[in-house]
Write a protein that holds these residues in place. Structure first.
Motif, PDB file in Angstrom:
ATOM      1  N   LYS A  37       0.837  -1.205   0.000  1.00 22.40           N
ATOM      2  CA  LYS A  37       0.000   0.000   0.000  1.00 22.40           C
ATOM      3  C   LYS A  37       0.869   1.251   0.000  1.00 22.40           C
ATOM      4  O   LYS A  37       2.041   1.206   0.404  1.00 22.40           O
ATOM      5  CB  LYS A  37      -0.924   0.000   1.211  1.00 22.40           C
ATOM      6  CG  LYS A  37      -0.221   0.131   2.549  1.00 22.40           C
ATOM      7  CD  LYS A  37      -1.233   0.091   3.687  1.00 22.40           C
ATOM      8  CE  LYS A  37      -0.573   0.349   5.039  1.00 22.40           C
ATOM      9  NZ  LYS A  37       0.405  -0.667   5.394  1.00 22.40           N
ATOM     10  N   PRO A  38       0.340   2.378  -0.469  1.00 24.51           N
ATOM     11  CA  PRO A  38       1.106   3.627  -0.432  1.00 24.51           C
ATOM     12  C   PRO A  38       1.566   3.957   0.982  1.00 24.51           C
ATOM     13  O   PRO A  38       0.821   3.784   1.942  1.00 24.51           O
ATOM     14  CB  PRO A  38       0.095   4.662  -0.941  1.00 24.51           C
ATOM     15  CG  PRO A  38      -0.858   3.880  -1.786  1.00 24.51           C
ATOM     16  CD  PRO A  38      -0.976   2.541  -1.122  1.00 24.51           C
ATOM     17  N   GLY A  39       2.795   4.409   1.097  1.00 22.66           N
ATOM     18  CA  GLY A  39       3.336   4.780   2.398  1.00 22.66           C
ATOM     19  C   GLY A  39       3.812   3.621   3.249  1.00 22.66           C
ATOM     20  O   GLY A  39       4.170   3.818   4.410  1.00 22.66           O
ATOM     21  N   ALA A  40       3.831   2.409   2.677  1.00 24.24           N
ATOM     22  CA  ALA A  40       4.181   1.234   3.473  1.00 24.24           C
ATOM     23  C   ALA A  40       5.685   1.101   3.678  1.00 24.24           C
ATOM     24  O   ALA A  40       6.482   1.351   2.776  1.00 24.24           O
ATOM     25  CB  ALA A  40       3.651  -0.031   2.801  1.00 24.24           C
ATOM     26  N   THR A  41       6.046   0.683   4.884  1.00 20.86           N
ATOM     27  CA  THR A  41       7.420   0.275   5.168  1.00 20.86           C
ATOM     28  C   THR A  41       7.544  -1.196   4.798  1.00 20.86           C
ATOM     29  O   THR A  41       6.655  -1.987   5.103  1.00 20.86           O
ATOM     30  CB  THR A  41       7.745   0.451   6.667  1.00 20.86           C
ATOM     31  OG1 THR A  41       7.556   1.821   7.021  1.00 20.86           O
ATOM     32  CG2 THR A  41       9.172   0.040   6.972  1.00 20.86           C
TER      33      THR A  41
END
Length: 206
Positions: free
Chosen positions: A178-182
């Motif tokens: 997902k967007p912003g995932a580490t």
């Protein structure tokens, strides 16, 4: 007092061998029923309320959040530094990776939040070959796999700014980043190839 009399009575009853024998044959394991049977309503009511009390909800742990399926880690801030951990280091290191090298690696990619795997060359049973230092990979790989020995294994914890940013990605294992995932990569360096040796392999960027 009002409460002392029933307690004293209960103490007397439990000292009576005949009473103890009767209670043991009845197999009474619930203290609420036992107290009620002995005529101690206030104590039995308190015990009943105690048995019905709901457990206190667990506090959120620092760096974690609660979801419908359980606990998961909070993603690192996008601007957080890259974390490089060496999980195995060979006894000998005759050559280290440098910019421009063609690397043959095995890797597994998981989400930092819940450890779900989204991509793996190990599952495909096919090493991945790429050229490092040419901006063909995510920055977490470009920085995290430099000066690495053949046979060495590293664990890279990569914040989104050095991974897939605000766009996200889809992995080969039907997993979605997902967007912003580490993300976390376990990487093993199998070999450092020359251009001719790497030519027979499919070379592409993540």
């Amino acid at each position: 007092s009002y409460l002392l009399l029933p307690i004293t009575t209960a103490g007397y009853l439990f000292q009576n061998p005949q009473i103890i024998e009767v209670i043991s044959t009845m197999h009474i394991h619930n203290p609420v029923f036992l107290l009620a049977m002995l005529g101690i309503p206030r104590l039995s009511s308190a015990a009943l309320n105690w048995s019905r009390r709901k457990p206190k909800p667990k506090r959120a742990k620092k760096g974690w959040r609660r979801t419908k399926t359980g606990w998961e880690r909070l993603d690192l801030p996008p601007e957080a530094p890259l974390r490089i951990g060496v999980t195995f280091r060979p006894n000998e290191c005759l050559q280290k990776t440098k910019s421009g090298d063609f690397l043959s690696v095995h890797y597994s990619g998981t989400l930092y939040s819940d450890d779900k795997e989204f991509d793996s060359s190990v599952s495909r049973q096919e090493p991945f070959v790429f050229q490092i230092g040419r901006k063909k990979m995510i920055d977490g790989w470009e920085r995290g796999l430099m000066r690495m020995c053949i046979g060495e294994k590293r664990r890279l914890v990569i914040p989104s700014e050095l991974a897939y940013g605000t766009v996200g990605a889809f992995g080969s294992e039907s997993g979605k980043v997902k967007p912003g995932a580490t993300i976390v990569y376990e990487v093993e360096l199998l070999d450092i190839l020359d251009e001719e040796g790497a030519a027979s392999h499919m070379v592409w960027g993540l």
